[in-house]
Design an enzyme around this catalytic site. Structure first.
Site, PDB file in Angstrom:
ATOM      1  N   ASP A 102       0.804  -1.226   0.000  1.00 42.05           N
ATOM      2  CA  ASP A 102       0.000   0.000   0.000  1.00 42.05           C
ATOM      3  C   ASP A 102       0.838   1.277   0.000  1.00 42.05           C
ATOM      4  O   ASP A 102       0.281   2.381  -0.043  1.00 42.05           O
ATOM      5  CB  ASP A 102      -0.945   0.009   1.209  1.00 42.05           C
ATOM      6  CG  ASP A 102      -2.027  -1.038   1.068  1.00 42.05           C
ATOM      7  OD1 ASP A 102      -2.546  -1.186  -0.048  1.00 42.05           O
ATOM      8  OD2 ASP A 102      -2.344  -1.714   2.063  1.00 42.05           O
ATOM      9  N   ASP A 163      -5.793  -5.117  -5.899  1.00 39.25           N
ATOM     10  CA  ASP A 163      -5.641  -3.729  -5.449  1.00 39.25           C
ATOM     11  C   ASP A 163      -4.262  -3.166  -5.804  1.00 39.25           C
ATOM     12  O   ASP A 163      -4.089  -1.960  -5.991  1.00 39.25           O
ATOM     13  CB  ASP A 163      -5.811  -3.597  -3.929  1.00 39.25           C
ATOM     14  CG  ASP A 163      -6.850  -4.526  -3.330  1.00 39.25           C
ATOM     15  OD1 ASP A 163      -7.077  -5.604  -3.899  1.00 39.25           O
ATOM     16  OD2 ASP A 163      -7.411  -4.186  -2.278  1.00 39.25           O
TER      17      ASP A 163
HETATM   18  N1  GLY Z   1      -7.126  -1.924  -0.777  1.00 40.20           N
HETATM   19  C1  GLY Z   1      -7.949  -2.321   0.297  1.00 40.20           C
HETATM   20  C2  GLY Z   1      -9.376  -2.267  -0.011  1.00 40.20           C
HETATM   21  O1  GLY Z   1      -9.772  -1.971  -1.129  1.00 40.20           O
HETATM   22  O2  GLY Z   1     -10.150  -2.536   0.900  1.00 40.20           O
END
Ligand code: GLY
Length: 385
Positions: A102, A163
């Site tokens: 992230d 993601d």
């Molecule tokens: N990237 C984490 C979510 O979309 O919850």
């Protein structure tokens, strides 16, 4: 673009401006609160709490400050965003909560944005430090970036998640500014592996997929936040619809756009009447919760994809229209202005239904992407991504 399509749409420039005025009002309301702290990932009873720079989401708040600086030209938002840079410095310097992919979400919206908009050299160095930490998560044999946790943790080892496509622009950008192609090569490999293994034959997506880190062979897909391993988590599909065309901007690999159109069609084919998806695309009607944040991400992705298609391609206009129609529905039915106690922007998102977290709440990334979508349709906006 909004002017071009106004004749056929209810969504006028004036309605977009009104929606943005509400957003700026909410940012102002939160400006004195989230100075050295950040809004929680999702609200509780529609109200964000104060948290430190620990989760994957602080960048969405700082990114909204940068968007507001661009929209209003008011220096107070630039100062507020810059005031948060020490917190991002502390996080990378002390390697606090940095064992995660992230870093892309975090440092693209807080620091790459600062550098691109104002030439802030400190922000550039912070983003490069973050890119180095992200690059360390690249697993050569598997050709992927591990999403979560320690690289030796057997539960997380070799796991990629859809993601992560949104984290790749940090790596492409790092190659551009340093001239070192290693970041680009890692990102380009990861996007190829994502296309190959996270996307199923029918263009739906796995949320997560495990690779064998010793042999590089594919293992199996698993969900984390979706309904089932073989269902299609709406936000995951939306991350794909936005993430693949972002890689296309850097790699110019047209196969990524062909793939994105398939993902987008799968998503658009499963929308309920008001065009805002349920939290998993297995649901197309009924009482399950919507995920407005997935809808907002998909709007940005459809707009980005449309830009990559030839002017004469009818799919381009179809995606622009779809994006504007979804955005129109979000403005009409999902904004928080009728909930005076709320310090959020977009209602009715879901963070993690299987874990019981953030169900039918505001989510800070939903607010961010809704805002970005409005900025995209009202301006010639240069992405931070
Ligand atoms: N990237 C984490 C979510 O979309 O919850």
């Amino acid at each position: 673009m909004i002017e071009q399509l106004a004749a056929t749409k209810r969504l006028t420039r004036a309605r977009c401006d009104e929606a943005m005025a509400f957003i700026v009002q909410q940012i102002d309301r939160n400006l004195e609160t989230f100075v050295d702290t950040f809004p929680s990932e999702c609200s509780t009873n529609q109200v964000y709490q104060q948290v430190g720079n620990v989760a994957w989401t602080p960048g969405f708040w700082t990114g909204m400050l940068w968007l507001t600086f661009e929209v209003t030209g008011d220096e107070k938002y630039r100062l507020a965003a810059e005031n948060q840079l020490p917190s991002y410095r502390q996080r990378v310097d002390e390697k606090r909560y940095t064992e995660t992919h992230d870093l892309g979400f975090l440092y693209t919206l807080s620091c790459v944005s600062a550098y691109k908009l104002t030439g802030n050299e400190e922000a550039k160095l912070l983003a490069l430090e973050a890119a180095d930490l992200l690059y360390e998560r690249y697993l050569e044999k598997a050709g992927i970036i591990q999403a979560w946790g320690n690289l030796k943790d057997p539960k997380q080892q070799g796991r990629m998640i859809i993601d992560c496509l949104m984290n790749l622009p940090l790596l492409y950008w790092a190659s551009e500014v340093t001239g070192d192609s290693k970041y680009y090569d890692a990102a380009a490999s990861h996007v190829r592996q994502s296309a190959k293994y996270l996307i199923r034959e029918d263009a739906s997506s796995f949320h997560t997929y495990y690779m064998d880190t010793e042999t590089g062979e594919p293992k199996y897909g698993r969900t984390a936040q979706g309904y089932a391993d073989d269902s299609c988590w709406s936000r995951g599909q939306a991350w794909g619809i936005y993430g693949f065309p972002l890689s296309y901007r850097y790699t110019e690999d047209v196969e990524l756009i062909e793939l994105t159109t398939k993902l987008a069609n799968y998503f658009l084919d499963r929308l309920p009447e008001d065009l805002v998806c349920y939290w998993d695309l297995i649901f197309t009607s009924g009482q399950e919760e919507r995920d407005s944040s997935a809808a907002a991400i998909a709007v940005c992705g459809l707009l980005e994809t449309a830009k990559c298609l030839p002017l004469t391609d009818p799919t381009r206009r179809r995606y622009e229209n779809a994006a504007l129609s979804i955005l129109d529905s979000l403005i009409t039915h999902y904004m928080a202005q009728d909930v005076p106690a709320s310090n959020g922007i977009l209602l009715h998102a879901v963070y993690g239904k299987p874990m019981g977290s953030g169900i039918d709440e505001c989510c800070i990334w939903g607010d961010y992407y809704f805002y970005e979508a409005l900025v995209r349709v009202t301006r010639d906006w240069k992405p931070y991504w």
